[in-house]
Design a protein around this motif. Structure first.
Motif, PDB file in Angstrom:
ATOM      1  N   LEU A  61       0.841  -1.205   0.000  1.00 52.86           N
ATOM      2  CA  LEU A  61       0.000   0.000   0.000  1.00 52.86           C
ATOM      3  C   LEU A  61       0.871   1.247   0.000  1.00 52.86           C
ATOM      4  O   LEU A  61       1.819   1.352   0.787  1.00 52.86           O
ATOM      5  CB  LEU A  61      -0.904   0.015   1.239  1.00 52.86           C
ATOM      6  CG  LEU A  61      -1.641   1.331   1.539  1.00 52.86           C
ATOM      7  CD1 LEU A  61      -2.682   1.648   0.466  1.00 52.86           C
ATOM      8  CD2 LEU A  61      -2.293   1.278   2.913  1.00 52.86           C
ATOM      9  N   LEU A  62       0.534   2.210  -0.857  1.00 51.66           N
ATOM     10  CA  LEU A  62       1.130   3.545  -0.813  1.00 51.66           C
ATOM     11  C   LEU A  62       0.071   4.486  -0.251  1.00 51.66           C
ATOM     12  O   LEU A  62      -0.973   4.704  -0.866  1.00 51.66           O
ATOM     13  CB  LEU A  62       1.552   4.011  -2.202  1.00 51.66           C
ATOM     14  CG  LEU A  62       2.266   5.375  -2.231  1.00 51.66           C
ATOM     15  CD1 LEU A  62       3.664   5.254  -1.604  1.00 51.66           C
ATOM     16  CD2 LEU A  62       2.375   5.916  -3.658  1.00 51.66           C
ATOM     17  N   ASP A  63       0.339   5.004   0.940  1.00 53.55           N
ATOM     18  CA  ASP A  63      -0.575   5.941   1.590  1.00 53.55           C
ATOM     19  C   ASP A  63      -0.165   7.350   1.171  1.00 53.55           C
ATOM     20  O   ASP A  63       0.766   7.936   1.718  1.00 53.55           O
ATOM     21  CB  ASP A  63      -0.504   5.768   3.107  1.00 53.55           C
ATOM     22  CG  ASP A  63      -1.582   6.561   3.835  1.00 53.55           C
ATOM     23  OD1 ASP A  63      -2.416   7.196   3.164  1.00 53.55           O
ATOM     24  OD2 ASP A  63      -1.577   6.534   5.078  1.00 53.55           O
ATOM     25  N   VAL A  64      -0.846   7.888   0.172  1.00 60.27           N
ATOM     26  CA  VAL A  64      -0.474   9.174  -0.433  1.00 60.27           C
ATOM     27  C   VAL A  64      -0.882  10.301   0.513  1.00 60.27           C
ATOM     28  O   VAL A  64      -2.052  10.443   0.869  1.00 60.27           O
ATOM     29  CB  VAL A  64      -1.148   9.343  -1.807  1.00 60.27           C
ATOM     30  CG1 VAL A  64      -0.703  10.669  -2.439  1.00 60.27           C
ATOM     31  CG2 VAL A  64      -0.816   8.176  -2.723  1.00 60.27           C
ATOM     32  N   GLY A  65       0.110  11.117   0.910  1.00 58.07           N
ATOM     33  CA  GLY A  65      -0.166  12.163   1.885  1.00 58.07           C
ATOM     34  C   GLY A  65      -0.496  11.584   3.239  1.00 58.07           C
ATOM     35  O   GLY A  65      -1.321  12.137   3.973  1.00 58.07           O
ATOM     36  N   GLY A  66       0.175  10.470   3.590  1.00 58.26           N
ATOM     37  CA  GLY A  66      -0.200   9.689   4.771  1.00 58.26           C
ATOM     38  C   GLY A  66       0.284  10.213   6.098  1.00 58.26           C
ATOM     39  O   GLY A  66       0.444   9.439   7.048  1.00 58.26           O
TER      40      GLY A  66
ATOM     41  N   GLY B 132       9.662  10.109  -0.321  1.00 54.85           N
ATOM     42  CA  GLY B 132       9.521  11.550  -0.378  1.00 54.85           C
ATOM     43  C   GLY B 132       9.161  12.033  -1.771  1.00 54.85           C
ATOM     44  O   GLY B 132       9.635  11.491  -2.780  1.00 54.85           O
ATOM     45  N   GLY B 133       8.320  13.027  -1.835  1.00 57.74           N
ATOM     46  CA  GLY B 133       7.937  13.598  -3.123  1.00 57.74           C
ATOM     47  C   GLY B 133       6.825  14.604  -2.959  1.00 57.74           C
ATOM     48  O   GLY B 133       6.314  14.821  -1.856  1.00 57.74           O
TER      49      GLY B 133
ATOM     50  N   ALA C 138       4.989  12.606 -10.638  1.00 58.29           N
ATOM     51  CA  ALA C 138       4.195  11.395 -10.819  1.00 58.29           C
ATOM     52  C   ALA C 138       4.233  10.572  -9.537  1.00 58.29           C
ATOM     53  O   ALA C 138       5.199  10.602  -8.774  1.00 58.29           O
ATOM     54  CB  ALA C 138       4.736  10.576 -11.985  1.00 58.29           C
ATOM     55  N   LEU C 139       3.163   9.823  -9.274  1.00 58.23           N
ATOM     56  CA  LEU C 139       3.134   8.966  -8.099  1.00 58.23           C
ATOM     57  C   LEU C 139       4.018   7.742  -8.325  1.00 58.23           C
ATOM     58  O   LEU C 139       4.121   7.235  -9.437  1.00 58.23           O
ATOM     59  CB  LEU C 139       1.699   8.537  -7.792  1.00 58.23           C
ATOM     60  CG  LEU C 139       0.766   9.660  -7.329  1.00 58.23           C
ATOM     61  CD1 LEU C 139      -0.668   9.143  -7.181  1.00 58.23           C
ATOM     62  CD2 LEU C 139       1.248  10.256  -6.005  1.00 58.23           C
ATOM     63  N   PRO C 140       4.652   7.243  -7.284  1.00 54.41           N
ATOM     64  CA  PRO C 140       5.529   6.076  -7.432  1.00 54.41           C
ATOM     65  C   PRO C 140       4.746   4.837  -7.884  1.00 54.41           C
ATOM     66  O   PRO C 140       3.546   4.705  -7.617  1.00 54.41           O
ATOM     67  CB  PRO C 140       6.089   5.866  -6.016  1.00 54.41           C
ATOM     68  CG  PRO C 140       5.871   7.164  -5.315  1.00 54.41           C
ATOM     69  CD  PRO C 140       4.644   7.770  -5.915  1.00 54.41           C
ATOM     70  N   THR C 141       5.432   3.932  -8.539  1.00 47.67           N
ATOM     71  CA  THR C 141       4.841   2.673  -8.974  1.00 47.67           C
ATOM     72  C   THR C 141       5.308   1.538  -8.062  1.00 47.67           C
ATOM     73  O   THR C 141       6.137   1.737  -7.170  1.00 47.67           O
ATOM     74  CB  THR C 141       5.230   2.368 -10.424  1.00 47.67           C
ATOM     75  OG1 THR C 141       6.658   2.303 -10.512  1.00 47.67           O
ATOM     76  CG2 THR C 141       4.720   3.456 -11.360  1.00 47.67           C
ATOM     77  N   GLY C 142       4.765   0.345  -8.319  1.00 52.92           N
ATOM     78  CA  GLY C 142       5.181  -0.821  -7.557  1.00 52.92           C
ATOM     79  C   GLY C 142       4.264  -1.183  -6.416  1.00 52.92           C
ATOM     80  O   GLY C 142       4.629  -1.998  -5.562  1.00 52.92           O
TER      81      GLY C 142
ATOM     82  N   TYR D  87      -4.255   6.261 -11.189  1.00 53.57           N
ATOM     83  CA  TYR D  87      -4.603   5.264 -12.206  1.00 53.57           C
ATOM     84  C   TYR D  87      -3.362   4.905 -13.032  1.00 53.57           C
ATOM     85  O   TYR D  87      -3.105   3.727 -13.317  1.00 53.57           O
ATOM     86  CB  TYR D  87      -5.697   5.813 -13.114  1.00 53.57           C
ATOM     87  CG  TYR D  87      -6.193   4.825 -14.146  1.00 53.57           C
ATOM     88  CD1 TYR D  87      -7.245   3.966 -13.862  1.00 53.57           C
ATOM     89  CD2 TYR D  87      -5.595   4.754 -15.403  1.00 53.57           C
ATOM     90  CE1 TYR D  87      -7.699   3.054 -14.799  1.00 53.57           C
ATOM     91  CE2 TYR D  87      -6.035   3.841 -16.353  1.00 53.57           C
ATOM     92  CZ  TYR D  87      -7.086   2.990 -16.047  1.00 53.57           C
ATOM     93  OH  TYR D  87      -7.522   2.081 -16.977  1.00 53.57           O
ATOM     94  N   GLN D  88      -2.592   5.910 -13.397  1.00 51.61           N
ATOM     95  CA  GLN D  88      -1.393   5.662 -14.202  1.00 51.61           C
ATOM     96  C   GLN D  88      -0.351   4.863 -13.429  1.00 51.61           C
ATOM     97  O   GLN D  88       0.366   4.042 -14.000  1.00 51.61           O
ATOM     98  CB  GLN D  88      -0.796   6.998 -14.664  1.00 51.61           C
ATOM     99  CG  GLN D  88      -1.678   7.785 -15.613  1.00 51.61           C
ATOM    100  CD  GLN D  88      -1.979   7.026 -16.898  1.00 51.61           C
ATOM    101  OE1 GLN D  88      -1.119   6.331 -17.445  1.00 51.61           O
ATOM    102  NE2 GLN D  88      -3.210   7.164 -17.385  1.00 51.61           N
ATOM    103  N   ALA D  89      -0.246   5.078 -12.122  1.00 46.62           N
ATOM    104  CA  ALA D  89       0.800   4.434 -11.330  1.00 46.62           C
ATOM    105  C   ALA D  89       0.438   3.004 -10.929  1.00 46.62           C
ATOM    106  O   ALA D  89       1.329   2.174 -10.710  1.00 46.62           O
ATOM    107  CB  ALA D  89       1.092   5.258 -10.077  1.00 46.62           C
TER     108      ALA D  89
END
Length: 340
Positions: A177-182, A229-230, A236-240, A266-268
């Protein structure tokens, strides 16, 4: 509240006496009345004896609770001691959550809202503002970042509840899980504790990393909680990852930015990847919980929390290409969508 909706006049009476209402509720909680009232029914005579209270005075305090819609009363005889009372289910938990020592309202009260109090007209005309030293959006200094992330973590209770309630549907085949702005990673630690096969990376601005590092060590999830970090506004959001989450993130930005972030997710994501959105959706209860920020942000031009209906996010998800969209119910609804 129970029964017929309050008239505007009755609502105004309660609002005008709001401080007294809180005094009544805090007193009922601290004395122990709410513990006795919730399972109910219980007679006034029993309550007065149990808590060593004068019956006539207790009767009036219970009238106050009834006027707020929190207590049902059954007055069977002219003797007030025979009157039976029963609290609305969930009252004690609500009082603890709102005015207890760890209440989010206690946390929000630390912000300098009193600068605006009584001077809203001046604030609306631009003659008074909350300074960047008191509140900057986005936070700029290390101290501002730490204070903001701690404050956001204080309000995670209903969100953690939503994730726990729907965990069987979220995680059986999900592992990264990538918690964006977590934030500082507090939500991630709860997810990790509940889901042994899950790893979580928090994606946030680089200055937040020390806070996530502290959370990682404190929680004991040193190998399962990571940080990337970003800046999601420019990168762009990280992939994987097989799952991404926006938790109380999208409402901070204009519609075009919210659409772009969903498209970036969606792209990531890989095929069959899942996006989770848990937001400040526009409902009557959420508006009430949001009251403080709506009031406080009148004096902050750089930020506006945009509470939107779930239909906005459903439309944005469809437009980006997601399908399998579900709104999972709870105090904080959780929207789940899949990339085909």
């Amino acid at each position: 509240m129970t029964g017929a909706p309050l008239s505007p006049r009755a609502l105004m009476s309660l609002l005008a006496n709001g401080a007294k209402a809180i005094d009544v509720l805090e007193t009922a909680l601290n004395i122990g009345l709410l513990d006795a009232l919730e399972p109910g029914p219980v007679r006034l005579e029993q309550l007065s004896a149990r808590f060593d209270l004068r019956p006539g005075r207790l009767y009036k305090l219970l009238d106050c609770l009834e006027s707020l819609g929190f207590v049902h009363r059954d007055e069977r005889t002219d003797d007030i001691n025979d009157t039976e009372y029963r609290a609305v289910p969930g009252l004690k938990d609500a009082v603890v959550e709102v005015v207890g020592p760890d209440a989010i309202e206690r946390d929000r009260d630390k912000y300098p809202w009193r600068q605006l109090h009584g001077r809203l007209a001046d604030t609306l005309r631009g003659q008074l503002s909350i300074t960047e030293n008191d509140f900057a959006w986005p936070p700029r200094t290390a101290a501002q970042i730490a204070d903001f992330e701690r404050s956001m973590a204080a309000g995670l209770g209903p969100i953690i509840e939503a994730f726990r309630t729907h965990a069987p549907r979220l995680w059986p085949d999900r592992h990264r899980l990538l918690d964006v702005g977590g934030g500082d990673g507090t939500l991630a630690t709860y997810l990790l504790a509940d889901t042994p096969d899950l790893t979580v990376d928090v994606y946030n601005l680089p200055p937040v990393q020390p806070l996530v590092d502290e959370t990682r060590v404190r929680s004991g999830h040193e190998t399962r909680l990571g940080f990337v970090g970003g800046d999601f506004l420019t990168e762009a959001l990280p992939t994987g990852y097989d799952t991404m989450a926006f938790v109380r993130v999208l409402h901070d930005w204009p519609a075009r930015v919210a659409h772009r972030l969903i498209e970036n997710a969606y792209q990531a994501l890989p095929p069959r990847g899942r996006l989770l959105i848990c937001e400040e959706f526009r409902t009557s209860e959420r508006l009430a919980m949001q009251f403080f920020w709506s009031y406080f942000l009148i004096g902050v031009d750089s930020c506006a929390s945009r509470l939107r209906e779930t239909t906005f996010y459903i439309g944005a998800l469809r437009q980006a290409g997601f399908d399998g969209i579900e709104v999972l119910p709870g105090r904080f609804e959780l929207i789940s969508a899949r990339k085909p």
